[in-house]
Design an enzyme around this catalytic site. Structure first.
Site, PDB file in Angstrom:
ATOM      1  N   LEU A 147       9.790  23.808  58.313  1.00 57.80           N
ATOM      2  CA  LEU A 147       8.992  23.325  57.184  1.00 57.80           C
ATOM      3  C   LEU A 147       8.840  21.822  57.339  1.00 57.80           C
ATOM      4  O   LEU A 147       9.750  21.151  57.856  1.00 57.80           O
ATOM      5  CB  LEU A 147       9.682  23.637  55.849  1.00 57.80           C
ATOM      6  CG  LEU A 147       9.846  25.108  55.457  1.00 57.80           C
ATOM      7  CD1 LEU A 147      10.667  25.208  54.166  1.00 57.80           C
ATOM      8  CD2 LEU A 147       8.497  25.784  55.271  1.00 57.80           C
ATOM      9  N   ASP A 148       7.712  21.279  56.891  1.00 61.23           N
ATOM     10  CA  ASP A 148       7.543  19.827  56.895  1.00 61.23           C
ATOM     11  C   ASP A 148       8.671  19.171  56.105  1.00 61.23           C
ATOM     12  O   ASP A 148       9.241  19.777  55.192  1.00 61.23           O
ATOM     13  CB  ASP A 148       6.215  19.433  56.252  1.00 61.23           C
ATOM     14  CG  ASP A 148       5.019  19.754  57.131  1.00 61.23           C
ATOM     15  OD1 ASP A 148       5.224  20.091  58.312  1.00 61.23           O
ATOM     16  OD2 ASP A 148       3.881  19.685  56.619  1.00 61.23           O
ATOM     17  N   LYS A 149       8.956  17.936  56.436  1.00 63.31           N
ATOM     18  CA  LYS A 149      10.035  17.190  55.787  1.00 63.31           C
ATOM     19  C   LYS A 149       9.955  17.256  54.262  1.00 63.31           C
ATOM     20  O   LYS A 149      10.953  17.499  53.580  1.00 63.31           O
ATOM     21  CB  LYS A 149       9.996  15.727  56.246  1.00 63.31           C
ATOM     22  CG  LYS A 149      10.988  14.816  55.535  1.00 63.31           C
ATOM     23  CD  LYS A 149      10.812  13.386  55.991  1.00 63.31           C
ATOM     24  CE  LYS A 149      11.729  12.444  55.203  1.00 63.31           C
ATOM     25  NZ  LYS A 149      11.536  11.033  55.609  1.00 63.31           N
ATOM     26  N   THR A 151       8.222  19.345  52.352  1.00 68.48           N
ATOM     27  CA  THR A 151       8.012  20.686  51.801  1.00 68.48           C
ATOM     28  C   THR A 151       9.366  21.345  51.577  1.00 68.48           C
ATOM     29  O   THR A 151      10.228  21.319  52.454  1.00 68.48           O
ATOM     30  CB  THR A 151       7.175  21.545  52.758  1.00 68.48           C
ATOM     31  OG1 THR A 151       5.929  20.893  53.012  1.00 68.48           O
ATOM     32  CG2 THR A 151       6.910  22.922  52.166  1.00 68.48           C
TER      33      THR A 151
END
Length: 351
Positions: A147-149, A151
């Protein structure tokens, strides 16, 4: 230092990520060192340049440059499995566990914590905290997706190599189903639809987590160098007049920043998205811009709400659900949105 080596990939390592394959054989290697070797072209597969996340196949030959000497076996057995985790981080990451069995651990990843290390992301990340998630096992659990940082939400880790390969294949073959929740500026019309804009790297954005992705009209994808097809289903679950809406998002493909770039291209950027949503000054009260103002948090309002997958061992179809992070929970309370008022899968009735 060792000499240059060429190692053939065996059948047992099919579809393993290159970085994990290397760490399994050379435990003295760090993720940063592996990525540096890839960037410099020192690490090659069948003579070609590769990335740390490249999947390897049986029969391929991996060229490995000179490496630092491994520790003696006696010292290696006493050496920690990973970087030391502070007491506070240990408590934090263990509190994030949603569910686990002897094969899989599901986390509710906090916003602001990267999944893995990388350029501009610092040294504190989920992968570096997995020594706190052994729970009696000898090997650290392995990330099978990211997951993106910024998110939050459901993140799966495999506790064995066998399960890691099976889950990785499930993600590639799209037999898993991920539903995200987001607060977006304005209200998309129609209230349910599919976004099919392609994505291509278009330059650096703020935050250092990856280059900014640019949307490409479907008719231009094939003639745009580097563009990849991307598909996102969306549905409006509730709205705050015309100012903002609560959306469910399903990434059919898994491109970098796909949901963020797609919603921005639709004209409804995700609240708190400084990279794709513009600034608060652009929000003139008509739903545009990345901020809603007032007491609404400026953090990214994107959450991996649930993931549905076939358990690699039991074969049972499973769904893991993650509660909203604190900042999104406050927003939901402020605008009067309630988690229990919407279906688990708003797309199910129309499929």
């Amino acid at each position: 230092m060792s000499a240059v080596q060429t190692i053939m990939v065996g059948d047992d390592d099919a579809e393993m990520r290159l970085d994990r394959w290397l760490k399994k054989r050379f435990p003295q290697l760090s993720q940063v060192a592996i990525e540096k070797m890839c960037r410099k072209g020192e690490l090659r597969v069948d003579g070609g340049r590769v990335k740390a996340a490249t999947r390897i196949a049986p029969g391929q030959e991996v060229r490995i440059p000179p490496l630092p000497d491994a520790l003696p076996a006696a010292e290696r057995s006493e050496r920690p499995l990973g970087p030391r985790v502070s007491d506070s981080d240990e408590q934090m990451i263990q509190a994030a566990v949603l569910w686990k069995d002897e094969h899989i651990i599901a986390l509710n990843k906090p916003p602001g914590l990267p999944s893995q290390g990388g350029s501009g992301l610092g040294g504190r990340h989920v992968d570096g905290l997995t020594t706190a998630l052994l729970f009696g096992f000898k090997e650290r659990p392995k990330l099978v997706h990211r997951l993106d940082k910024d998110t939050s939400g459901v993140l799966l880790l495999a506790r064995t190599d066998r399960v890691a390969r099976a889950l990785s294949e499930a993600f590639r073959s799209r037999t898993t189903r991920k539903i995200y929740w987001a607060a977006v500026a304005g209200v998309p019309h129609p209230r349910m639809g599919t976004i099919r804009y392609g994505l291509v790297k278009g330059g650096s954005g703020r935050g250092g987590d990856n280059e900014k992705m640019m949307a490409v009209h479907p008719r231009d994808i094939d003639k745009t160098e580097g563009a990849k097809r991307a598909t996102t289903d969306y549905a409006v679950l509730d709205a705050l007049a015309t100012r903002a809406s609560w959306c469910a998002l399903v990434p059919i493909t898994g491109r970098t920043h796909q949901l963020r770039a797609h919603m921005a291209e639709l004209g409804h950027p995700i609240v708190g998205d400084g990279k794709y949503g513009g600034s608060g000054q652009e929000n003139l009260g008509d739903g545009w811009g990345a901020q809603l103002g007032g007491e609404i948090s400026k953090k990214l309002h994107l959450h991996a709400r649930s993931i549905t997958f076939d358990h690699p061992i039991t074969k049972k179809r499973m769904t893991i659900t993650a509660p909203l992070p604190e900042h999104m929970g406050r927003t939901w309370k402020s605008v009067g949105w309630h988690e229990n008022d919407v279906p688990d899968d708003p797309f199910a009735e129309v499929e």
